[in-house]
Enzyme design. Structure first.
Site, PDB file in Angstrom:
ATOM      1  N   SER A 265     -18.187 -26.817   2.414  1.00 43.75           N
ATOM      2  CA  SER A 265     -17.410 -25.792   1.710  1.00 43.75           C
ATOM      3  C   SER A 265     -15.949 -25.946   2.111  1.00 43.75           C
ATOM      4  CB  SER A 265     -17.909 -24.398   2.113  1.00 43.75           C
ATOM      5  OG  SER A 265     -16.996 -23.392   1.728  1.00 43.75           O
TER       6      SER A 265
ATOM      7  N   TYR B  23     -20.682 -18.398   8.557  1.00 45.33           N
ATOM      8  CA  TYR B  23     -20.834 -19.347   7.448  1.00 45.33           C
ATOM      9  C   TYR B  23     -19.795 -20.456   7.561  1.00 45.33           C
ATOM     10  CZ  TYR B  23     -20.426 -21.068   2.605  1.00 45.33           C
ATOM     11  OH  TYR B  23     -20.351 -21.857   1.487  1.00 45.33           O
TER      12      TYR B  23
END
Length: 255
Positions: free
Chosen positions: A145, A158
């Site tokens: 990401s 995350y």
């Protein structure tokens, strides 16, 4: 010949989280490119539908209905499915996020996110690498990401796991390059997935995203799958240890 081969004919690809969002788009792009696909996800109904869709494209589809944290059971089922076939492509796509601010993160949230996003990706990569080593070829693609590269407003755990995937990608590429195993990552920005669905309904939030995105739009899922086909194909044979950010230019700014 100046145009490299982007086809995946006769390849076997494994995609975790392969029934929704980015994983679904990648699995279908692989099937369109000629690969057979093993789909791993928790929802049996969605797996059945994806199997039918892949087979309508003329390719074989196999399903494993397991939580990604059941990696030992997943490995056993992949072994049964593949038989003597090589695993040509392995995509670690399955992931999750709990958007807690750092001071509110519980130990339970930490364990769940780390186990899903990072621990499972490592041990499944370990398995894939062992198989690929025997065949002296293979492509592992980790879905990271932009949050693994630059700071996000919430979701610190995350972001940590996605950063770890980028570093894992580099280390595995270094260890396994001598076996002609390519290990790369893709770092998406905002795409329409189950993780972003609610956020993308908030007009103010979307506007704040667009202000940090030079292309001034949300990404389309096929724009991630195109990168995944490139990295899995012969066209990507000389790329390893890299993270390809498919982000509309977001990482130019940070967030």
């Amino acid at each position: 010949m100046y145009l490299p081969d982007f086809r995946l004919d006769h390849k076997l690809a494994v995609v975790t989280g392969g029934t929704k969002g980015i994983g679904k788009a990648i699995a279908l792009a692989y099937a369109e490119s000629g690969a057979d696909v093993i789909l791993i996800a928790r929802n049996e109904k969605q797996l059945k539908k994806m199997k039918e869709t892949v087979e309508s494209l003329g390719q074989q589809a196999y399903t494993i209905c397991k939580d990604i944290q059941q990696y030992d059971a997943i490995k056993e089922e992949v072994e049964e499915i593949r038989g003597d076939r090589a695993i040509d492509i392995w995509v670690n796509n399955a992931g999750m996020n709990i958007r807690s601010e750092a001071e509110n993160v519980s130990e339970e949230e930490w364990d769940q996110i780390v186990s899903t996003n990072m621990k499972s990706a490592f041990f499944l990569s370990q398995y894939a690498g062992r198989v690929m080593k025997q065949h002296r070829q293979g492509k592992i693609i980790n879905i990271s990401s932009v949050g693994g590269h630059t700071a996000l407003r919430t979701g610190v755990v995350y972001a940590m796991t996605k950063s770890a995937l980028i570093q894992m990608t580099k280390n595995l590429a270094l260890e396994w390059g001598k076996y002609q195993i390519n290990v790369n990552a893709i770092g998406p920005w905002y795409f329409p997935t189950s993780l972003t669905e609610q956020l993308l309904q908030d007009e103010d939030y979307v506007q704040s995203i667009l202000e940090r995105t030079p292309l001034n739009r949300i990404g389309k899922l096929e724009e991630v799958s195109g990168a995944a086909v490139f990295l899995a194909s012969d066209a990507g044979n000389y790329m390893t240890g890299q993270t390809l950010f498919v982000d509309g230019g977001m990482t130019i700014y940070g967030f």
